[in-house]
Design a protein around this motif. Structure first.
Motif, PDB file in Angstrom:
ATOM      1  N   GLN A   1       0.841  -1.187   0.000  1.00 14.99           N
ATOM      2  CA  GLN A   1       0.000   0.000   0.000  1.00 14.99           C
ATOM      3  C   GLN A   1       0.879   1.239   0.000  1.00 14.99           C
ATOM      4  O   GLN A   1       2.020   1.203   0.437  1.00 14.99           O
ATOM      5  CB  GLN A   1      -0.916   0.011   1.234  1.00 14.99           C
ATOM      6  CG  GLN A   1      -1.913  -1.150   1.296  1.00 14.99           C
ATOM      7  CD  GLN A   1      -2.980  -1.043   0.231  1.00 14.99           C
ATOM      8  OE1 GLN A   1      -3.113   0.000  -0.409  1.00 14.99           O
ATOM      9  NE2 GLN A   1      -3.742  -2.109   0.036  1.00 14.99           N
ATOM     10  N   ASN A   2       0.339   2.345  -0.476  1.00 12.41           N
ATOM     11  CA  ASN A   2       1.155   3.543  -0.644  1.00 12.41           C
ATOM     12  C   ASN A   2       1.750   4.047   0.653  1.00 12.41           C
ATOM     13  O   ASN A   2       2.880   4.515   0.685  1.00 12.41           O
ATOM     14  CB  ASN A   2       0.316   4.647  -1.294  1.00 12.41           C
ATOM     15  CG  ASN A   2       0.065   4.365  -2.762  1.00 12.41           C
ATOM     16  OD1 ASN A   2       0.999   4.279  -3.554  1.00 12.41           O
ATOM     17  ND2 ASN A   2      -1.186   4.191  -3.128  1.00 12.41           N
ATOM     18  N   ASP A   3       0.978   3.964   1.765  1.00 15.03           N
ATOM     19  CA  ASP A   3       1.522   4.455   3.026  1.00 15.03           C
ATOM     20  C   ASP A   3       2.705   3.610   3.467  1.00 15.03           C
ATOM     21  O   ASP A   3       3.702   4.118   3.985  1.00 15.03           O
ATOM     22  CB  ASP A   3       0.433   4.466   4.092  1.00 15.03           C
ATOM     23  CG  ASP A   3      -0.156   3.093   4.323  1.00 15.03           C
ATOM     24  OD1 ASP A   3      -0.238   2.320   3.348  1.00 15.03           O
ATOM     25  OD2 ASP A   3      -0.527   2.780   5.465  1.00 15.03           O
ATOM     26  N   THR A   4       2.617   2.278   3.252  1.00 13.88           N
ATOM     27  CA  THR A   4       3.730   1.397   3.604  1.00 13.88           C
ATOM     28  C   THR A   4       4.932   1.660   2.714  1.00 13.88           C
ATOM     29  O   THR A   4       6.079   1.721   3.184  1.00 13.88           O
ATOM     30  CB  THR A   4       3.295  -0.072   3.486  1.00 13.88           C
ATOM     31  OG1 THR A   4       2.145  -0.284   4.313  1.00 13.88           O
ATOM     32  CG2 THR A   4       4.412  -1.006   3.925  1.00 13.88           C
ATOM     33  N   ALA A   5       4.685   1.832   1.412  1.00 14.71           N
ATOM     34  CA  ALA A   5       5.784   2.088   0.489  1.00 14.71           C
ATOM     35  C   ALA A   5       6.496   3.390   0.827  1.00 14.71           C
ATOM     36  O   ALA A   5       7.733   3.466   0.829  1.00 14.71           O
ATOM     37  CB  ALA A   5       5.263   2.124  -0.950  1.00 14.71           C
ATOM     38  N   LEU A   6       5.718   4.434   1.127  1.00 10.37           N
ATOM     39  CA  LEU A   6       6.328   5.720   1.475  1.00 10.37           C
ATOM     40  C   LEU A   6       7.100   5.639   2.781  1.00 10.37           C
ATOM     41  O   LEU A   6       8.171   6.235   2.918  1.00 10.37           O
ATOM     42  CB  LEU A   6       5.240   6.788   1.562  1.00 10.37           C
ATOM     43  CG  LEU A   6       4.605   7.196   0.231  1.00 10.37           C
ATOM     44  CD1 LEU A   6       3.402   8.088   0.470  1.00 10.37           C
ATOM     45  CD2 LEU A   6       5.611   7.901  -0.664  1.00 10.37           C
ATOM     46  N   LEU A   7       6.566   4.902   3.747  1.00  8.93           N
ATOM     47  CA  LEU A   7       7.271   4.765   5.016  1.00  8.93           C
ATOM     48  C   LEU A   7       8.577   3.989   4.837  1.00  8.93           C
ATOM     49  O   LEU A   7       9.610   4.334   5.421  1.00  8.93           O
ATOM     50  CB  LEU A   7       6.361   4.067   6.030  1.00  8.93           C
ATOM     51  CG  LEU A   7       6.917   3.944   7.456  1.00  8.93           C
ATOM     52  CD1 LEU A   7       7.280   5.314   8.006  1.00  8.93           C
ATOM     53  CD2 LEU A   7       5.902   3.259   8.356  1.00  8.93           C
ATOM     54  N   LEU A   8       8.539   2.931   4.007  1.00  8.63           N
ATOM     55  CA  LEU A   8       9.771   2.183   3.720  1.00  8.63           C
ATOM     56  C   LEU A   8      10.796   3.084   3.036  1.00  8.63           C
ATOM     57  O   LEU A   8      11.995   3.016   3.344  1.00  8.63           O
ATOM     58  CB  LEU A   8       9.449   0.974   2.837  1.00  8.63           C
ATOM     59  CG  LEU A   8       8.731  -0.193   3.522  1.00  8.63           C
ATOM     60  CD1 LEU A   8       8.346  -1.247   2.490  1.00  8.63           C
ATOM     61  CD2 LEU A   8       9.603  -0.811   4.610  1.00  8.63           C
ATOM     62  N   TYR A   9      10.315   3.918   2.131  1.00  9.45           N
ATOM     63  CA  TYR A   9      11.229   4.837   1.462  1.00  9.45           C
ATOM     64  C   TYR A   9      11.868   5.801   2.459  1.00  9.45           C
ATOM     65  O   TYR A   9      13.074   6.035   2.433  1.00  9.45           O
ATOM     66  CB  TYR A   9      10.486   5.623   0.385  1.00  9.45           C
ATOM     67  CG  TYR A   9      11.300   6.781  -0.156  1.00  9.45           C
ATOM     68  CD1 TYR A   9      12.333   6.559  -1.061  1.00  9.45           C
ATOM     69  CD2 TYR A   9      11.046   8.075   0.277  1.00  9.45           C
ATOM     70  CE1 TYR A   9      13.088   7.617  -1.527  1.00  9.45           C
ATOM     71  CE2 TYR A   9      11.801   9.136  -0.192  1.00  9.45           C
ATOM     72  CZ  TYR A   9      12.823   8.908  -1.095  1.00  9.45           C
ATOM     73  OH  TYR A   9      13.575   9.947  -1.550  1.00  9.45           O
ATOM     74  N   GLY A  10      11.048   6.382   3.356  1.00  7.56           N
ATOM     75  CA  GLY A  10      11.587   7.306   4.338  1.00  7.56           C
ATOM     76  C   GLY A  10      12.602   6.646   5.252  1.00  7.56           C
ATOM     77  O   GLY A  10      13.662   7.213   5.557  1.00  7.56           O
ATOM     78  N   LEU A  11      12.296   5.419   5.697  1.00  7.54           N
ATOM     79  CA  LEU A  11      13.233   4.694   6.569  1.00  7.54           C
ATOM     80  C   LEU A  11      14.518   4.348   5.826  1.00  7.54           C
ATOM     81  O   LEU A  11      15.614   4.394   6.409  1.00  7.54           O
ATOM     82  CB  LEU A  11      12.559   3.432   7.100  1.00  7.54           C
ATOM     83  CG  LEU A  11      11.411   3.647   8.095  1.00  7.54           C
ATOM     84  CD1 LEU A  11      10.678   2.346   8.367  1.00  7.54           C
ATOM     85  CD2 LEU A  11      11.942   4.235   9.403  1.00  7.54           C
ATOM     86  N   TYR A  12      14.386   4.006   4.554  1.00  6.66           N
ATOM     87  CA  TYR A  12      15.572   3.683   3.762  1.00  6.66           C
ATOM     88  C   TYR A  12      16.481   4.906   3.626  1.00  6.66           C
ATOM     89  O   TYR A  12      17.700   4.815   3.818  1.00  6.66           O
ATOM     90  CB  TYR A  12      15.139   3.185   2.374  1.00  6.66           C
ATOM     91  CG  TYR A  12      16.276   3.073   1.388  1.00  6.66           C
ATOM     92  CD1 TYR A  12      17.175   2.012   1.456  1.00  6.66           C
ATOM     93  CD2 TYR A  12      16.460   4.040   0.401  1.00  6.66           C
ATOM     94  CE1 TYR A  12      18.217   1.913   0.555  1.00  6.66           C
ATOM     95  CE2 TYR A  12      17.501   3.953  -0.495  1.00  6.66           C
ATOM     96  CZ  TYR A  12      18.384   2.892  -0.419  1.00  6.66           C
ATOM     97  OH  TYR A  12      19.430   2.804  -1.293  1.00  6.66           O
TER      98      TYR A  12
END
Length: 674
Positions: free
Chosen positions: A40-51
């Protein structure tokens, strides 16, 4: 260095790079391209931020100026992590991936750990245009498609999956308008709503200044409207006469057992005290519940909150004479007994059209509302165990003042939508984490959308394990009967957990200010005792020190140092208490200013009424004068009429006398001799 497949035994840096390679970050030639698009977009964005946080560090680049929702969402996700440590970001990255795909490491090919240096903002791609499907464990799945909606939000949909009802909502944290069938209810606001077994019930409300008493139901599975035809019920168990629900608005609707409980509300002919009505969902009948104790005065715009399974807490509102209230009442549903509560502390100022929620079955939260002159954005907390009011410090994106908004809780998150500020509707939907007292903005709509309205309703329904918020009605210049839904993501829960670790202990202590103050006082007392002990130690004569030796000297010095640290800590807490008292004083001054404004407004209204009353008195005096003049004229007219009648009669008599000879001659009667 070559490594084996990623497993739970790898160190976090190794597991992180393995996870990043699997997801598709870093540009590794062996990475699994397109895996990120499954999330989901919220998960993808959060993974991106953490990365980015793990590989680059805190976000120091400026916010993108161009209106690109994807770029801004990615920047917000990274920037929101603040100064989180790189190792913590790695740990959270791996944890989230394991929650989303527990067996991800079994699909990671052999790869070489290498530094990942791609720090461009376009490293993440939420859509893979070159592939129509994603292969996992040998199976082919339809690829989710990222859609940019008209307002710039991202919506994820599966190409080959068609869902019905609330399950068709495929986008997170964005209001959408689903397709509704059936005859829609009349547009309204200040109605009440409740959910029972996948059905949303709507009762009453206000339409064009007229109160309503219809009961409508929306099936949240089929998204179909229908009207509930209530049968003739009974007034009460003691008085079995039919009861018909009076039209009302500004009331509260609570689900209890197999009934809908309607409490209070504005009515055309209000009673002196609050009445409690119940609708039996099985028998489809209304009845009046007999209550005991001292019931509250009749009102509307109050808040009624269910605490536990048998307790209703009512606060504030506006009575039938437009007087604002801030009293507190509790109704025990088992005994149907009212109890007026005299809580300690400073309560919220009198208000109506506010929102209330309960946290941890102990704390009652009151937010916003309005008076006759202004709207509020203050937050008040009532400890239901000690019955003490407090006003804790809010953090994050504190909402603007509003009244007529609606709220609903999902776990420890309190979502609030709609409302107005005497000028326009409020466009942002916000969420408060009730554990950390941190506000966040969920989404924003245009000002003329029905969601930016006063008097709308907001309920929550569960669909396949996911919570869906449903909004209906409202007024923002025109009445609405539209339905909007939003599916909140879990990012607020994750952010609140991270904030909970970063927030000082003082924020949590604000939930119970009495205990916090007592702890500060005890620390001060402990510091005073430590000071006394320090003085006693200072008076120890040198002979005893020589006897005890060098070891005792060091122990005494260590004790003195510890006492000094305790005193410094006590001083710090005392300063904190002083700062809190100053803040409360400033808040009291603000409340005083608001009360002065409201007093001025009331004085203005009173002056206007006095002027109107004086004008009416002048009009009455003029009318009385005209009435007296009319009476005089009437008397003169009657006198003239009598005079006229007398004159006519005299003339007639004279005529008869003067013409008697002629008439007598004609009649054959001789004339009288003189």
């Amino acid at each position: 260095m070559a490594l084996a497949r990623a497993s739970s035994g790898l160190a976090y840096p190794q597991r992180f790079y393995a996870a990043a390679s699997y997801v598709g970050f870093g540009g590794s030639p062996n990475s699994s391209k397109g895996v990120i698009s499954k999330f989901q977009n919220d998960t993808a964005l959060l993974l991106y931020g953490l990365y980015q946080q793990a590989t680059v560090g805190p976000c120091n680049i400026p916010k993108p100026r161009a209106w690109n929702p994807v770029e801004q969402s990615k920047w917000t996700s990274w920037h929101g992590l603040g100064n989180m440590a790189s190792t913590e970001a790695m740990r959270l990255f791996v944890k989230i991936l394991e929650e989303e795909e527990p067996g991800w490491y079994s699909n990671v090919p052999e790869f070489v750990i290498e530094p990942i240096v791609d720090v461009e903002m376009n490293v993440i791609s939420l859509e893979n245009p070159k592939s129509e499907s994603v292969t996992q464990n040998g199976n082919s799945f339809p690829e989710p498609k990222a859609i940019i909606t008209e307002n710039g939000s991202m919506e994820t949909q599966d190409k080959d999956v068609v869902l019905e009802g609330l399950g068709s909502v495929g986008v997170y944290d964005q209001w959408v308008q689903p397709s509704i069938s059936g005859q829609r209810p009349k547009a309204r606001y200040e109605h009440a709503a409740a959910v029972v077994q996948d059905k949303m019930y709507i009762f009453g409300g206000n339409h064009n200044g007229r109160y309503l008493n219809d009961l409508q139901v929306l099936d949240l599975r089929s998204l179909t409207w229908s009207r509930v035809e209530a049968k003739a019920g009974t007034e009460s168990l003691e008085s079995p006469s039919p009861v018909r629900m009076a039209p009302c608005a500004g009331h509260s609707l609570i689900t209890w057992e197999n009934k809908l409980i309607s409490i209070a509300g504005h009515m055309k002919d209000p009673s002196e005290t609050v009445t409690v009505k119940a609708f039996d969902l099985q028998a489809c009948t209304w009845s009046t519940l007999k209550t005991y104790g001292k019931p509250p005065v009749s009102r509307g715009g109050q808040s009624v909150t269910l605490v536990g399974s048998t307790t209703l807490v009512m606060f504030g509102g506006e009575d039938a004479k437009r007087a604002l209230l801030n009293d507190l009442h509790i109704l025990d549903l088992e005994t149907m007994t009212w109890d007026e509560i005299d809580a300690v502390g400073v309560p919220p100022s009198p208000r109506s059209d506010h929102a209330a929620a309960v946290h941890a079955e102990r704390f009652l939260l009151i937010f916003g509302g309005g008076s006759h002159a202004t709207c509020f954005n203050d937050l008040h907390v009532l400890d239901l165990q000690t019955m003490e009011w407090s006003r804790p410090t809010q953090q994050g994106d504190i909402p603007s003042p509003r009244a007529g908004h609606a709220g609903v809780t999902v776990g420890e998150n309190w979502f609030i939508a709609g409302g107005g500020n005497n000028k326009s509707g409020v466009s942002e939907t916000v969420v408060l984490n009730m554990s950390t007292l941190v506000w966040s903005v969920v989404t924003t709509v245009q000002e003329r959308v029905p969601l930016a309205s006063e008097g709308l309703s907001l309920v929550v329904s569960s669909n396949n394990g996911e919570d869906i918020l449903v909004s209906f009605g409202g007024y923002n210049g025109r009445y609405s009967n539209e339905v909007y839904v939003i599916k909140p993501s879990h990012k607020f829960t994750l952010q609140s957990k991270m904030m909970e670790r970063a927030v000082p202990d003082g924020v949590a202590a604000l939930h119970n200010p009495t205990n916090a103050a007592r702890e500060v006082e005890s620390e001060i007392e402990a510091g005073q005792e430590g000071n006394i002990r320090e003085i006693v130690v200072d008076n120890i004569d040198s002979e005893s020190l020589n006897v005890k030796g060098e070891e005792n000297k060091e122990r005494i010095l260590a004790a003195l140092k510890a006492e000094k640290e305790e005193l410094e800590a006590s001083l710090t807490k005392e300063q904190l208490l002083s700062l809190q008292l100053k803040q409360e004083l400033a808040e009291a001054a603000t409340r005083n200013t608001d009360l002065v404004k409201e007093l001025q407004s009331v004085r203005g209204q009173l002056a206007a009424e006095q002027s109107r009353c004086f004008k009416l008195e002048v009009d009455v005096a003029e009318l009385r004068q005209k009435l007296q003049t009319m009476e005089t004229l009437q008397k003169e007219l009657e006198l003239l009429q009598r005079q006229k009648a007398a004159s006519e009669q005299a003339a007639l008599n004279a005529k008869r006398q003067s013409s008697g000879g002629v008439w007598g001659w004609l009649a054959g009667t001789p004339a009288l001799e003189s």
